[in-house]
Design an enzyme around this catalytic site. Structure first.
Site, PDB file in Angstrom:
ATOM      1  N   GLY A 115       3.897   1.480   2.368  1.00 39.82           N
ATOM      2  CA  GLY A 115       4.175   2.904   2.231  1.00 39.82           C
ATOM      3  C   GLY A 115       4.945   3.247   0.973  1.00 39.82           C
TER       4      GLY A 115
ATOM      5  N   PHE B  69       0.873  -1.177   0.000  1.00 44.16           N
ATOM      6  CA  PHE B  69       0.000   0.000   0.000  1.00 44.16           C
ATOM      7  C   PHE B  69       0.906   1.221   0.000  1.00 44.16           C
ATOM      8  CE2 PHE B  69      -0.264  -2.031   4.244  1.00 44.16           C
ATOM      9  CZ  PHE B  69       0.521  -1.159   4.986  1.00 44.16           C
ATOM     10  N   SER B  70       0.367   2.351  -0.430  1.00 45.33           N
ATOM     11  CA  SER B  70       1.207   3.496  -0.789  1.00 45.33           C
ATOM     12  C   SER B  70       1.477   4.460   0.357  1.00 45.33           C
ATOM     13  CB  SER B  70       0.586   4.268  -1.959  1.00 45.33           C
ATOM     14  OG  SER B  70      -0.726   4.668  -1.620  1.00 45.33           O
ATOM     15  N   THR B  71       0.667   4.469   1.390  1.00 44.33           N
ATOM     16  CA  THR B  71       0.887   5.426   2.470  1.00 44.33           C
ATOM     17  C   THR B  71       1.027   4.700   3.797  1.00 44.33           C
ATOM     18  OG1 THR B  71      -1.469   5.752   2.957  1.00 44.33           O
ATOM     19  CG2 THR B  71      -0.472   7.163   1.264  1.00 44.33           C
TER      20      THR B  71
ATOM     21  N   GLN C 196      -2.078   3.746   5.965  1.00 47.71           N
ATOM     22  CA  GLN C 196      -2.859   2.539   5.731  1.00 47.71           C
ATOM     23  C   GLN C 196      -2.437   1.393   6.640  1.00 47.71           C
ATOM     24  OE1 GLN C 196      -2.158   3.122   1.301  1.00 47.71           O
ATOM     25  NE2 GLN C 196      -4.053   1.958   1.254  1.00 47.71           N
TER      26      GLN C 196
END
Length: 611
Positions: free
Chosen positions: A49, A10-12, A15
């Site tokens: 992240g 996931f990118s952040t 999350q």
């Protein structure tokens, strides 16, 4: 039983606090159990992240390592890669995402998307081309979603920057400030500002970041973080190098998986704690400590050797180290521990002379040199050749030339614009030659403006360097004068600052504890030179024995002749400034308050002749 590898991304970091990690992990385990697969737990394929839009997960994340393992044959064909959906794999442009997708499949790996139970393998795609079209559609949609989000975020930030005078970009700021309730200005937090001021003072005084952090921890100074695990040198460095100290904000961009500075710092964004000139002085002082010989960060609770790292043996070039003799009890009852400088090469049996120089006496002579005018003369006479010259012009001269060229280029552009506006037929398209000339002049003007900016920055740094040297010279004299009056922690701080200033100005000190020592080749040259002048051979040998020692005379007299008749004037040291000038210093043992200083090294001077 085939092996399945679960890839979670996931990118952040936010999350991680939610359900994304648990959900993706449970889906992978469930699919493996239902289809008779062994879920691998050795490879930790998690990119938490990391973005798939800018390919960070591929270029510096676990996915890239997984693809490399496939290429090297560490992942066996027939294995499965389990992912929640294709957008977890990539959100890059369609062609890039499709290239990654097919590269994995061509190596015999089956990709399974767990949300829709789609299976992508060489066999399934060959049997049903529609699945290939579906995959491309999903990749295109994923990229467009991320691209749209990126455009909206960029537009929002651009709007914030455009209204920066009315409202701050964000509430985030250095920990010694806070955003006011009106969100228009930041304000200082008084108790934290005092801590930052003490950090800056310690750094300017010559303390390294590690020592500053240690002292703050020992004093029980509260940190700025809610998670109080003490001060760290990394945060001290972050404070002392922050443009926010002089009120500026450095914006950054996320580019190719890295955060990089974006443009020049925004001036007057924060309330300034120091001026920009003071900030430049601070950075010059820190740079001097980094680039100096040895470690400039003062360690421990004492500074026994002010000249650590820059004192070298004049005979072999090895470092002169500080050694202590056994404690000796004086008649007065005071226990004295004598420390001496000795060549480390000699100590390790490298063939040099193990002649010692009592450190206290050596330091006394060196500080006498610094207290007088000789250190200032040494630094000042070299300054014009160091600061402000690039090639044959100084920075100031180049800046004036650049500004003249900018004005001239602007005038040429204005003349071309006037000529075009004076044409009778305003609807006519300007000739290619004119347009080419205008474009070239505009390009040249941009380059000149950039050059002017660089020169102005260089000039500011050069001026800060000159000001710093002047400040250091004044500080050295002041500290030496009051050093003996200080005790305990104050003495440590003063000696630490003094050591830092000395290392910033002095490149090296070559020490000759046994005076001038002649090599066999040098003795032969002296002998042949005197024979050529028809001196009596017996007188020549007597002269050589007296004036050209080839071994240390520990109890004997030193050099005479050119450097004076004093019997005890033998050992000496040579001070080399950072600006490539030097002084030779002879302590006068007949008068401890006096030094004999010269500009010529004895090893480079002619022989004094027979006397």
């Amino acid at each position: 039983m085939p092996t399945a590898y679960s890839y979670i991304r996931f990118s952040t970091a936010e999350q991680l606090k939610g359900d994304s990690l648990r959900r993706q992990a449970e889906l992978s385990q469930q699919y493996a159990d239902e289809h008779g697969l062994t879920l691998d737990v050795a490879l930790h394929l998690r990119d938490l992240g990391l973005s798939a839009f800018d390919r960070s997960n591929l270029e510096r994340g676990a996915l890239g390592a997984f693809v490399e393992a496939i290429t090297r044959g560490h992942i066996a064909p027939g294995s499965f890669l389990l992912i929640e959906s294709l957008d977890r794999l990539s959100r890059a442009q369609v062609l890039d995402a499709f290239e990654l997708f097919t590269a994995i499949i061509k190596r015999g790996i089956t990709i399974v998307t767990l949300t829709d139970n789609m299976v992508y393998s060489q066999e399934s795609l060959s049997a049903n081309v529609g699945n290939l079209i579906v995959s491309i559609t999903i990749m295109a949609r994923a990229h467009e979603e991320s691209a749209l989000k990126s455009r909206r975020l960029k537009a929002a930030w651009e709007n914030k920057r455009a209204n920066i005078g009315e409202k701050k970009l964000t509430a985030r700021c250095p920990y010694w400030m806070r955003l006011r309730d009106d969100k228009k200005e930041f304000e200082f937090i008084p108790e934290r500002v005092e801590i930052v001021r003490s950090i800056l003072h310690a750094s300017r005084s010559g303390m390294g970041t590690g020592v500053i952090a240690k002292r703050l921890n020992e004093q029980g100074t509260p940190t700025f973080s809610k998670k109080d695990n003490g001060w760290h040198s990394s945060y001290i460095e972050k404070i002392t190098t922050s443009p926010a100290l002089y009120g500026s904000l450095q914006l950054h961009l996320w580019q190719n998986g890295k955060i990089v500075p974006h443009g020049e710092p925004l001036a007057n964004y924060y309330p300034a704690l120091i001026s920009r000139d003071e900030f430049l002085l601070l950075q010059e002082a820190r740079k001097g400590r980094r680039l100096g010989s040895g470690s400039r960060a003062r360690k421990g609770t004492n500074v026994p050797n002010l000249l650590s790292g820059i004192v070298k043996c004049g005979y072999c070039g090895s470092t002169m180290i500080l050694l202590g003799r056994s404690p000796r009890k004086l008649a007065s009852g005071i226990v004295r521990v004598e420390k001496h400088l000795v060549c480390d090469g000699a100590r390790r049996g490298r063939g040099c002379y193990a002649v010692q120089w009592e450190y206290k006496a050596f330091e006394h002579s060196f500080l006498m040199f610094c207290r007088g005018l000789e250190l200032e003369r040494l630094v000042r006479e070299a300054e014009p050749t160091h600061v402000g010259q690039q090639e044959q012009f100084s920075i100031t001269e180049q800046l004036e030339i650049t500004q003249t060229l900018i004005i001239e280029t602007q005038r040429r552009l204005e003349r071309l614009a006037d000529a075009l506006s004076d044409e009778e037929d305003q609807s006519a398209t300007p000739s290619r030659t004119v347009m080419h000339l205008i474009r070239n002049l505009e390009h040249k003007l941009d380059e000149l403006e950039e050059q002017k900016e660089v020169l102005e920055q260089s000039l500011a740094v050069a001026q800060a360097s000159a000001q710093l040297r002047s400040t250091q010279l004044d500080s050295i004299r002041e500290m030496i004068d009051r050093l003996e009056q200080l005790e305990g922690d104050e003495r440590f701080v003063a000696r630490s600052a003094l050591a830092s200033h000395i290392h910033a100005l002095i490149a090296q000190i070559n020490v000759y504890p046994a005076g001038r020592i002649f090599s066999p080749a040098e003795v032969a040259n002296v002998r042949s030179g005197l024979l050529a002048e028809n001196f009596d051979p017996a007188r020549i040998e007597s002269y050589i024995q007296e004036h050209c020692p080839t071994e240390p005379k520990r109890q004997g007299r030193g050099i005479r002749g050119r450097y004076g008749p004093l019997a005890e004037m033998g050992r000496f040291f040579v001070i080399k400034a950072k600006l490539d000038r030097m002084r030779i210093v002879f302590p006068d043992y007949a008068d401890p308050t006096r030094l004999i200083v010269d500009t010529d090294h004895p090893s480079t001077t002619s022989n004094p002749g027979l006397v």
